[in-house]
Write an enzyme that holds these catalytic residues in place. Structure first.
Site, short mmCIF file in Angstrom:
data_model
loop_
_atom_site.label_atom_id
_atom_site.label_comp_id
_atom_site.label_asym_id
_atom_site.label_seq_id
_atom_site.Cartn_x
_atom_site.Cartn_y
_atom_site.Cartn_z
CB CYS A 50 33.22 43.45 34.80
SG CYS A 50 32.72 44.37 33.32
CB CYS A 53 34.44 42.24 31.57
SG CYS A 53 34.75 43.90 32.24
#
Length: 304
Positions: A50, A53
């Protein structure tokens, strides 16, 4: 501990590492649910693939550490531990859920800006005290308790983080001056950046330093007292005596001599007695008992 706090890294009952940790499905109950009974827990659901993230997590860690123990951050890799995220209905990441008293109470999705994270922490934990301001306040408390060494250590620690912090510079300079270390006090004040030289917080210590240097150039205190006793109109001797008494922290007597001098000759040295009293008041501080008493005496004299 203090240096960690100023860096945003200490927490009640633990070190910097205790504020940020990884958890597992098995550890979730202890790391999140149990911990949230004491203080809010931010749970960061993320995954290695991700991209957002990777942007959000460092900002989360920074803000949580700056909160200095008001909240903790627990990170959960949903690739390795998907069940908790599934139970909470999380369908996209990054996702941050706040647990308090064992229950999810707030949160957000996506890589939000730092300001939004701070707003979230303020909602769930209340306003976060600035660690430097807290340290300055702690130093002031230690001074009141007579722990001058402890206060000095705190000021020095603050200045390691913020070399131009005016309250710390002024506080450290005053401690040096009160200890009779005039040259050390001057060296501390020399650290003040030019752009901050006019800061009002420095006025009192500068006035006190001027007084200390004036007093150092005076003659023997006993000799000045004898001269004033022999000739009450020896205005310069009375003026010098007031400075010497103030330097010895005999402030009440210093005020009384200057009040007496102004009573005898208000025009002496271009109203020097009143001007010297005002310098005393600035050096001692507005709320100092001798300042309050002296201002009352001076007002009574001026408006009588």
């Amino acid at each position: 501990m203090l240096n960690d706090t100023l860096a945003g890294g200490s927490a009640p009952g633990g070190d910097a590492g205790s504020l940020v940790k990884d958890t597992t499905t098995a550890g979730f109950r202890q790391d999140v649910v149990a911990e949230s009974m004491q203080r809010p827990v931010l749970v960061d659901f993320w995954a290695p693939w991700c991209g957002p993230c990777k942007q959000l997590t460092p900002v989360l860690e920074k803000v949580v550490k700056e909160a200095a123990g008001a909240v903790v951050l627990v990170k959960m890799n949903i690739d390795e531990h998907p069940s908790i995220a599934g139970q909470l209905g999380i369908q996209s990441i990054p996702a941050v859920i706040v647990f308090q008293k064992g229950q999810p109470v707030d949160g957000f999705m996506g890589a939000v800006p730092e300001s939004q994270i701070k707003e979230l922490i303020a909602r769930v934990a209340g306003p976060v005290a600035d660690p430097v301001e807290a340290a300055i306040a702690e130093a002031a408390s230690l001074i009141e308790e007579g722990d001058l060494a402890g206060a000095s250590e705190i000021y020095a620690a603050v200045l390691e983080q913020q070399p131009d912090n005016i309250p710390a510079l002024a506080g450290l300079a005053k401690l040096q001056l009160d200890a009779g270390e005039v040259e050390n006090a001057k060296r501390v004040l020399a650290m003040v950046p030019e752009a901050k030289l006019s800061d009002p917080a420095l006025a009192g210590i500068r006035a006190a330093l001027d007084l200390a240097e004036q007093a150092a150039s005076l003659g023997d205190l006993a000799g000045l007292q004898r001269e004033v006793e022999a000739n009450p109109d020896a205005h310069q001797a009375r003026f010098d005596l007031a400075l010497a008494l103030a330097a010895r922290n005999e402030r009440g007597q210093a005020v009384d001599h200057l009040i007496e001098l102004r009573k005898r000759d208000r025009d002496w040295n271009d109203d020097g007695a009143r001007r010297q009293l005002l310098q005393f008041f600035e050096a001692w501080g507005v709320m100092d008992p001798d300042t309050i008493r002296g201002r009352r005496k001076l007002s009574a004299l001026l408006f009588s």
